[in-house]
Design a protein around this motif. Structure first.
Motif, mmCIF file in Angstrom:
data_model
loop_
_atom_site.group_PDB
_atom_site.id
_atom_site.type_symbol
_atom_site.label_atom_id
_atom_site.label_comp_id
_atom_site.label_asym_id
_atom_site.label_seq_id
_atom_site.Cartn_x
_atom_site.Cartn_y
_atom_site.Cartn_z
ATOM 1 N N ARG A 3 0.821 -1.069 0.055
ATOM 2 C CA ARG A 3 0.066 -0.183 -0.026
ATOM 3 C C ARG A 3 0.909 1.242 0.320
ATOM 4 N NH1 ARG A 3 -5.828 -0.529 0.162
ATOM 5 N NH2 ARG A 3 -6.317 -2.761 -0.005
ATOM 6 N N PHE A 4 0.267 2.339 -0.388
ATOM 7 C CA PHE A 4 1.012 3.734 -0.568
ATOM 8 C C PHE A 4 0.271 4.761 0.267
ATOM 9 C CE2 PHE A 4 1.714 7.680 -2.237
ATOM 10 C CZ PHE A 4 3.422 7.688 -2.157
ATOM 11 N N THR A 5 1.093 5.193 1.055
ATOM 12 C CA THR A 5 0.515 6.524 1.917
ATOM 13 C C THR A 5 1.426 7.798 1.706
ATOM 14 O OG1 THR A 5 1.854 5.976 4.084
ATOM 15 C CG2 THR A 5 -0.412 5.005 4.104
ATOM 16 N N PRO A 6 1.046 8.869 1.612
ATOM 17 C CA PRO A 6 1.738 10.098 1.060
ATOM 18 C C PRO A 6 2.854 10.182 2.320
ATOM 19 C CG PRO A 6 -0.555 10.566 1.060
ATOM 20 C CD PRO A 6 -0.567 9.159 1.636
ATOM 21 N N LYS A 7 2.493 10.082 3.557
ATOM 22 C CA LYS A 7 3.341 10.273 4.853
ATOM 23 C C LYS A 7 4.598 9.459 4.707
ATOM 24 C CE LYS A 7 0.145 12.850 7.760
ATOM 25 N NZ LYS A 7 -0.394 13.070 9.076
ATOM 26 N N MET A 8 4.223 8.214 4.759
ATOM 27 C CA MET A 8 5.316 7.032 4.993
ATOM 28 C C MET A 8 5.637 6.267 3.635
ATOM 29 S SD MET A 8 3.695 5.041 8.281
ATOM 30 C CE MET A 8 4.955 3.817 8.508
ATOM 31 N N GLY A 9 5.018 6.534 2.583
ATOM 32 C CA GLY A 9 5.570 5.898 1.233
ATOM 33 C C GLY A 9 4.979 4.732 1.074
ATOM 34 N N ALA A 10 5.687 3.529 0.405
ATOM 35 C CA ALA A 10 5.117 2.294 0.478
ATOM 36 C C ALA A 10 5.335 1.423 1.408
ATOM 37 C CB ALA A 10 5.946 1.755 -0.918
ATOM 38 N N LEU A 11 4.251 0.687 1.783
ATOM 39 C CA LEU A 11 4.371 -0.225 3.060
ATOM 40 C C LEU A 11 3.795 -1.384 2.941
ATOM 41 C CD1 LEU A 11 1.649 0.515 5.532
ATOM 42 C CD2 LEU A 11 3.261 2.355 5.061
ATOM 43 N N SER A 12 4.225 -2.469 3.315
ATOM 44 C CA SER A 12 3.462 -4.009 2.905
ATOM 45 C C SER A 12 2.679 -4.355 4.283
ATOM 46 C CB SER A 12 4.635 -4.829 2.961
ATOM 47 O OG SER A 12 4.144 -6.318 2.685
ATOM 48 N N VAL A 13 1.535 -4.259 4.163
ATOM 49 C CA VAL A 13 0.742 -4.747 5.166
ATOM 50 C C VAL A 13 -0.332 -5.992 4.909
ATOM 51 C CG1 VAL A 13 0.394 -2.292 6.068
ATOM 52 C CG2 VAL A 13 -1.222 -3.449 3.988
ATOM 53 N N LYS A 14 -0.814 -6.567 5.778
ATOM 54 C CA LYS A 14 -1.782 -7.929 5.734
ATOM 55 C C LYS A 14 -3.373 -7.305 5.671
ATOM 56 C CE LYS A 14 0.908 -11.243 8.564
ATOM 57 N NZ LYS A 14 0.915 -11.973 9.448
ATOM 58 N N VAL A 15 -3.876 -7.616 4.743
ATOM 59 C CA VAL A 15 -5.141 -7.060 4.435
ATOM 60 C C VAL A 15 -6.260 -8.278 4.448
ATOM 61 C CG1 VAL A 15 -6.852 -5.834 2.655
ATOM 62 C CG2 VAL A 15 -4.461 -5.133 2.713
ATOM 63 N N THR A 16 -7.150 -8.229 5.305
ATOM 64 C CA THR A 16 -8.193 -9.133 5.378
ATOM 65 C C THR A 16 -9.419 -8.829 4.489
ATOM 66 O OG1 THR A 16 -7.338 -9.455 7.588
ATOM 67 C CG2 THR A 16 -9.587 -10.477 7.084
ATOM 68 N N TYR A 17 -9.915 -9.707 3.892
ATOM 69 C CA TYR A 17 -10.998 -9.474 2.998
ATOM 70 C C TYR A 17 -12.010 -10.423 3.500
ATOM 71 C CZ TYR A 17 -8.319 -7.299 -0.598
ATOM 72 O OH TYR A 17 -7.335 -6.379 -1.444
ATOM 73 N N ILE A 18 -13.447 -9.825 3.901
ATOM 74 C CA ILE A 18 -14.383 -10.589 4.101
ATOM 75 C C ILE A 18 -15.521 -10.659 2.872
ATOM 76 C CG2 ILE A 18 -16.397 -10.915 5.665
ATOM 77 C CD1 ILE A 18 -14.835 -9.601 7.904
ATOM 78 N N LYS A 19 -15.597 -11.795 2.276
ATOM 79 C CA LYS A 19 -16.340 -11.884 0.921
ATOM 80 C C LYS A 19 -17.674 -12.814 1.152
ATOM 81 C CE LYS A 19 -12.302 -11.233 -1.911
ATOM 82 N NZ LYS A 19 -11.582 -11.560 -2.962
ATOM 83 N N LYS A 20 -18.719 -12.660 0.506
ATOM 84 C CA LYS A 20 -19.671 -13.393 0.364
ATOM 85 C C LYS A 20 -19.636 -14.187 -0.780
ATOM 86 C CE LYS A 20 -23.800 -11.623 1.462
ATOM 87 N NZ LYS A 20 -25.191 -11.070 1.536
ATOM 88 N N GLN A 21 -20.068 -15.461 -0.613
ATOM 89 C CA GLN A 21 -19.904 -16.458 -1.840
ATOM 90 C C GLN A 21 -21.340 -17.117 -2.064
ATOM 91 O OE1 GLN A 21 -16.975 -19.413 -0.416
ATOM 92 N NE2 GLN A 21 -15.285 -18.005 -1.035
ATOM 93 N N PHE A 22 -21.430 -17.421 -3.368
ATOM 94 C CA PHE A 22 -22.716 -18.428 -3.861
ATOM 95 C C PHE A 22 -22.008 -19.474 -4.544
ATOM 96 C CE2 PHE A 22 -25.561 -19.574 -7.101
ATOM 97 C CZ PHE A 22 -26.924 -19.465 -6.234
ATOM 98 N N LEU A 23 -22.102 -20.935 -4.098
ATOM 99 C CA LEU A 23 -21.884 -22.060 -4.455
ATOM 100 C C LEU A 23 -20.079 -21.801 -4.657
ATOM 101 C CD1 LEU A 23 -24.331 -22.724 -7.127
ATOM 102 C CD2 LEU A 23 -24.112 -23.758 -5.077
ATOM 103 N N ASN A 24 -19.544 -21.460 -3.554
ATOM 104 C CA ASN A 24 -18.183 -21.394 -3.556
ATOM 105 C C ASN A 24 -17.481 -20.198 -4.497
ATOM 106 O OD1 ASN A 24 -18.146 -22.834 -0.928
ATOM 107 N ND2 ASN A 24 -17.694 -24.682 -2.278
ATOM 108 N N ILE A 25 -18.142 -19.485 -5.182
ATOM 109 C CA ILE A 25 -17.838 -18.537 -6.154
ATOM 110 C C ILE A 25 -18.096 -17.023 -5.372
ATOM 111 C CG2 ILE A 25 -18.039 -17.346 -8.227
ATOM 112 C CD1 ILE A 25 -19.268 -20.102 -9.297
ATOM 113 N N PRO A 26 -16.829 -16.395 -5.146
ATOM 114 C CA PRO A 26 -17.015 -15.118 -4.442
ATOM 115 C C PRO A 26 -17.715 -13.983 -5.344
ATOM 116 C CG PRO A 26 -14.630 -15.473 -5.030
ATOM 117 C CD PRO A 26 -15.373 -16.729 -5.326
ATOM 118 N N PHE A 27 -18.448 -13.232 -5.055
ATOM 119 C CA PHE A 27 -19.396 -12.403 -5.757
ATOM 120 C C PHE A 27 -19.474 -10.971 -5.032
ATOM 121 C CE2 PHE A 27 -22.709 -14.213 -3.308
ATOM 122 C CZ PHE A 27 -23.617 -13.026 -3.136
#
Length: 63
Positions: free
Chosen positions: A15-39
């Protein structure tokens, strides 16, 4: 068999922030799936270096 399920996935992103520049972070996604296909992504958040949980709307992807 469930038709609709919710799955949480964590992956590292750069990710990029104007104050700190580029940083590597862990991003967690919560997704809804229909028949195991994320939509639909319900929510995404990141964990900071200090252990705080923040929303991902304030920073952008570095490309």
């Amino acid at each position: 068999m469930k038709l609709i399920s919710i799955k949480r996935e964590t992956k590292p992103e750069v990710r990029f922030t104007p104050k700190m520049g580029a940083l590597s972070v862990k991003v967690t996604y919560i997704k809804k799936q229909f028949l195991n296909i994320p939509f639909k992504t319900l929510y995404k958040y990141r964990e900071t270096y200090y252990g705080e949980v923040k929303d991902c709307v304030n920073i952008s992807l570095a490309k």
